[in-house]
Enzyme design. Structure first.
Site, PDB file in Angstrom:
ATOM      1  N   GLU A  57       0.816  -1.205   0.000  1.00 32.31           N
ATOM      2  CA  GLU A  57       0.000   0.000   0.000  1.00 32.31           C
ATOM      3  C   GLU A  57       0.857   1.265   0.000  1.00 32.31           C
ATOM      4  O   GLU A  57       0.486   2.277  -0.591  1.00 32.31           O
ATOM      5  CB  GLU A  57      -0.932   0.004   1.210  1.00 32.31           C
ATOM      6  N   GLU A  75       4.550  -6.190 -10.763  1.00 30.85           N
ATOM      7  CA  GLU A  75       5.902  -5.625 -10.857  1.00 30.85           C
ATOM      8  C   GLU A  75       6.811  -6.454 -11.765  1.00 30.85           C
ATOM      9  O   GLU A  75       7.525  -5.894 -12.599  1.00 30.85           O
ATOM     10  CB  GLU A  75       6.508  -5.454  -9.469  1.00 30.85           C
TER      11      GLU A  75
END
Length: 439
Positions: free
Chosen positions: A67, A352
């Protein structure tokens, strides 16, 4: 509100019961008593003075590393389009705090307050936010209730509910709807999620499909200097010509040994093959080393690099026991395996490594990213292995056929183009909201 009344009766007992475990976790992850004081909104003088000097900052809250990385991208975009808007960030975990310090130098950062009414009041009095932004799915009843009383708008960005949370929210929606309806804005990652939040009591005009900040290629940057540094570190323990490397990202208990044994078996065909294992919780380093030693697989810790003397013989496994570096380690992999998807449930974020243009393999348990993974599978942008045997065969195939592996990685990246601009769309929506009344 009945829910808040019951919550406030039960919360102190829950916190007392959880305290020993929380203190152990805090110490294990490098936390201090100062950190604990901040959770009661008792800030050190320097931070308190800094907050007092800000003119009604935007308060962003992010729980942990994932987050915080979302928040960091949002902060960078907010700074670009509204450079004079002050910002303040809170985070819950020590690893999230360390990542925020590294990624956002100069930004005032503190640990998130406990959701006790007196603590939340003290936080709001100190910060005096113009609006509050919650990253992903952190819903705290007292924070929402007191923010509404003070006319401070609260938004959720990159909103995501896991399958378990989705079922729980729907089961108790009659209780939750009055609380959730106080949200000023919810920015959802997938268009299918919009209907869920409306079912939970939100006005349709307050639920907007923006795409995912995490999945936004436009907001992704790679630290070339860090990647080059890691490449030198790897060269120091695995010298010579380029070696084939499999990276296991955000692994959970037992997965390091599972992958290490598979890599050890594949080394009969690919003798230069190595494994880079990045545990989800770095404090498991000794447990991981003991597990690999029991399997008689040589391993070395990232925290021991650079070493004065390279290990001999060279290890098969490098265990990365430092935080906030995973995105750069992905750049050094030939194939990436997603942790928490084989011996645990939920899976970790596959985005990612896809953005790093790497072929990605998951296990059968990717429940937390089901919609995205289903889309990636349909488009041939990811591979899923049901068990250790099929994982071995999948890795063998990708290592034998690098051109096919690269094509798969490119298809995966193409899927993520649907999220291009999500960060900017989210920032524009937040800045267009009416600010709360001065507190």
């Amino acid at each position: 509100m009945f829910l808040i009344a019951v919550y406030n009766i039960l919360l102190p007992f829950f916190l007392l019961a959880s305290l020993p475990r929380l203190l152990r976790t805090m110490r294990r992850r490098g936390g201090t008593w100062k950190d604990l004081k901040e959770r009661f909104a008792r800030y050190p003088p320097g931070l308190r003075d800094h907050l007092a000097s800000l003119d009604r900052p935007i308060w962003i809250h992010a729980v942990s590393v994932g987050e915080v990385l979302v928040a960091a991208r949002l902060v960078e975009t907010l700074r670009q389009i509204a450079p004079h808007s002050p910002l303040f960030l809170t985070t819950t975990t020590t690893t999230g705090y360390a990542t925020a310090r590294e990624r956002l130098p100069g930004l005032p950062i503190a640990y998130s307050p406990l959701d006790l009414r007196s603590v939340v009041r003290r936080t709001l009095d100190c910060v005096r936010p113009s609006q509050i932004i919650l990253a992903e799915s952190e819903i705290w009843p007292n924070l929402l209730s007191l923010a509404q009383t003070r006319q401070i708008p609260v938004s959720v960005v990159n909103a995501r509910l896991s399958p378990r949370s989705r079922q729980r929210y729907l089961r108790f929606r009659r209780l939750l709807s009055p609380l959730l309806s106080t949200l000023d804005l919810v920015c959802v990652q997938e268009s299918a999620d919009r209907e869920l939040w409306i079912q939970l009591g939100l006005d349709p005009g307050r639920v907007v499909h923006t795409g995912s900040i995490k999945f936004d290629p436009a907001s992704t940057t790679h630290d070339a200097r860090q990647i080059a540094g890691f490449s030198k570190l790897v060269e120091s323990i695995w010298p010579g010509p380029s070696r084939a490397r499999i990276l296991l990202g955000s692994s959970h208990a037992g997965e390091e040994r599972l992958l290490a044994e598979i890599v050890a078996g594949l080394r009969t065909e690919f003798p230069d093959l190595r494994l880079i294992a990045v545990p989800r919780h770095f404090e498991r380093r000794q447990e991981v080393l003991a597990d690999l030693a029991a399997a008689q697989i040589p391993a070395f810790l990232r925290s021991q690099l650079p070493a004065s003397e390279p290990p001999h013989p060279p290890p098969v496994v490098l265990v990365v026991d430092t935080t906030g570096e995973l995105a750069s380690w992905y750049a050094l992999a030939d194939v990436v395996v997603i942790g928490k998807s084989f011996l645990a449930h939920g899976g970790q974020n596959p985005v990612e490594p896809i953005l790093a243009e790497k072929p990605v393999v998951t296990g059968p348990h990717m429940e937390n990213f089901a919609a995205l993974c289903d889309t990636l599978l349909r488009n041939g942008g990811i591979r899923r292995a049901a068990d250790a045997g099929s994982l071995t065969e999948t890795l063998r195939e990708l290592l034998r056929q690098p051109a096919a592996a690269a094509a798969m990685a490119e298809r995966g990246r193409a899927v993520l183009q649907n999220h291009v601009g999500a960060t900017r769309r989210t920032a524009d929506l937040l800045l267009s909201r009416p600010l709360g009344a001065p507190s």
